[in-house]
Write a protein that holds these residues in place. Structure first.
Motif, mmCIF file in Angstrom:
data_model
loop_
_atom_site.group_PDB
_atom_site.id
_atom_site.type_symbol
_atom_site.label_atom_id
_atom_site.label_comp_id
_atom_site.label_asym_id
_atom_site.label_seq_id
_atom_site.Cartn_x
_atom_site.Cartn_y
_atom_site.Cartn_z
ATOM 1 N N ASP A 158 8.825 5.446 5.089
ATOM 2 C CA ASP A 158 9.161 4.602 3.988
ATOM 3 C C ASP A 158 10.539 4.758 3.477
ATOM 4 O OD1 ASP A 158 8.118 2.674 2.289
ATOM 5 O OD2 ASP A 158 7.400 3.943 0.667
ATOM 6 N N GLN A 207 -0.233 4.240 -9.557
ATOM 7 C CA GLN A 207 1.293 3.822 -9.721
ATOM 8 C C GLN A 207 1.539 4.404 -11.295
ATOM 9 O OE1 GLN A 207 3.503 1.368 -8.463
ATOM 10 N NE2 GLN A 207 4.803 2.546 -9.423
ATOM 11 N N TYR A 219 1.636 0.956 -0.151
ATOM 12 C CA TYR A 219 0.698 0.306 -1.318
ATOM 13 C C TYR A 219 -0.512 1.097 -1.474
ATOM 14 C CZ TYR A 219 4.153 -3.151 -0.314
ATOM 15 O OH TYR A 219 5.391 -3.740 -0.108
ATOM 16 N N ARG A 252 5.288 6.049 -6.753
ATOM 17 C CA ARG A 252 4.238 5.880 -6.211
ATOM 18 C C ARG A 252 3.790 6.577 -4.744
ATOM 19 N NH1 ARG A 252 3.686 -0.195 -4.136
ATOM 20 N NH2 ARG A 252 4.039 -0.762 -6.310
ATOM 21 N N VAL A 269 5.447 -5.136 -5.094
ATOM 22 C CA VAL A 269 6.761 -5.044 -4.999
ATOM 23 C C VAL A 269 7.629 -4.937 -6.206
ATOM 24 C CG1 VAL A 269 8.760 -6.000 -3.597
ATOM 25 C CG2 VAL A 269 6.717 -5.605 -2.876
ATOM 26 N N ARG A 286 1.459 -5.756 4.255
ATOM 27 C CA ARG A 286 2.380 -6.012 3.127
ATOM 28 C C ARG A 286 4.066 -5.820 3.274
ATOM 29 N NH1 ARG A 286 -2.153 -4.026 -1.658
ATOM 30 N NH2 ARG A 286 -2.722 -2.596 0.133
ATOM 31 N N ASP A 300 9.069 -0.705 -3.311
ATOM 32 C CA ASP A 300 7.712 -0.487 -3.548
ATOM 33 C C ASP A 300 7.590 0.616 -4.824
ATOM 34 O OD1 ASP A 300 8.298 2.027 -2.484
ATOM 35 O OD2 ASP A 300 7.092 1.604 -0.583
ATOM 36 N N LEU A 331 9.518 -0.309 0.963
ATOM 37 C CA LEU A 331 9.064 -1.578 0.923
ATOM 38 C C LEU A 331 7.396 -1.651 1.653
ATOM 39 C CD1 LEU A 331 11.922 -3.937 1.322
ATOM 40 C CD2 LEU A 331 10.517 -3.734 -0.571
#
Length: 309
Positions: free
Chosen positions: A113, A192, A185, A274, A210, A292, A269, A182
């Motif tokens: 990521d 979050q 998720y 997160r 996002v 996503r 993200d 990005l």
């Protein structure tokens, strides 16, 4: 005006309009991430040969995409050569939009990521831009090196080198977008986190969106880019604006464009707010959401083509 002349005029106008882009290819996004996360050593500053191999991969992909200008921006740090990789699409002249992502990692981790997803998005954006015959303005894509510690917040960052060169040359910039993480998720409540706890009551506790983040006083570009991106996206988008001192608001390459008075935003993200595997060995491809990530690229492409900033 004759009918034939009218038809020619109409056909000419249709030809000049940008094509409706195809959706991002999640197979290609995964392929880029597989390359980035399986290099023989971590792609950090201690392994310049690995970073060079990634730079060569970016160069190859940019050329395959059809960029009209592809090149490197080498520079010396502590006796070693590091390099940014640059590609340009659209007209040669006029103000340009800069979109960039760093390809190095922090320490001994795969960096799927952080920032494999940013680089994969950059390469897929290049492929989609290459399919356009009549882009309305110049778009420069940049793969940066040395974003991570120990060079973060120093003039040795690749983005600092790039921004400084643009400023010195007097290059007019519409704005800059940093692609930083990005692909992670989480739809669960409480997934979050925020630098200030009350923000969860405004933005929610699910890590399913996002963010377009920018500082106060960032100018018209940031405001319009965020609005257009949100309108174009098929996934939730949160627009976040805060003082530059808030932790995380400047944690990527866009901060160096701010230093040279260019308007710049962060598309992310939300990184360590997160993804708890940030800067850890657990930052692997298996934890990412390709669908996503593709939607994030689709919205970026639509925003670039709209050009309403």
């Amino acid at each position: 005006m004759t009918l034939a002349m009218l038809l020619c005029l109409l056909l000419g106008e249709a030809k000049a309009a940008p094509l409706a882009p195809a959706p991002a290819d999640t197979v290609l996004l995964r392929r880029h991430l597989e390359f980035l996360t399986t290099t023989p050593q971590p792609r950090n500053h201690l392994h310049p040969a690995v970073l060079d191999s990634v730079a060569a991969y970016l160069t190859q992909q940019f050329r395959a995409a059809g960029a009209h200008l592809v090149g490197e921006q080498p520079y010396l740090v502590q006796g070693r050569t590091y390099r940014n990789v640059l590609a340009s699409f659209g007209p040669v002249d006029g103000p340009r939009l800069v979109i960039g992502a760093h390809y190095d990692v922090c320490g001994e981790q795969p960096g799927a990521d952080d920032n494999g997803t940013g680089v994969a998005a950059l390469l897929e954006l290049a492929r989609l831009l290459g399919q356009q015959q009549n882009l309305p303005y110049r778009i420069d894509l940049v793969g940066y090196t040395l974003e991570e510690p120990p060079f973060f917040r120093t003039p040795q960052m690749g983005s600092y080198v790039h921004a400084a060169a643009l400023k010195a040359a007097g290059v007019p910039i519409r704005g800059m977008v940093a692609l930083e993480m990005l692909g992670y998720y989480d739809d669960h409540r409480g997934s979050q986190h925020y630098p200030i706890r009350p923000l969860k009551f405004i933005y929610g506790s699910r890590g399913n969106y996002v963010t377009v983040a920018q500082k106060f006083g960032n100018g018209r570009f940031g405001r319009r880019f965020a609005r257009q991106y949100r309108q174009a996206a098929a996934l939730p988008v949160k627009r976040f604006k805060a003082p530059a001192w808030l932790p995380g608001i400047d944690f990527s390459d866009h901060l160096n464009y701010w230093k040279f008075d260019y308007s710049a935003v962060l598309l992310t993200d939300t990184a360590f707010y997160r993804n708890l595997s940030y800067h850890e060995p657990g930052d692997t491809l298996a934890r990412l959401d390709m669908r996503r990530l593709g939607l994030a690229v689709d919205a970026l492409m639509a925003t670039v083509l709209a050009g309403r900033y």
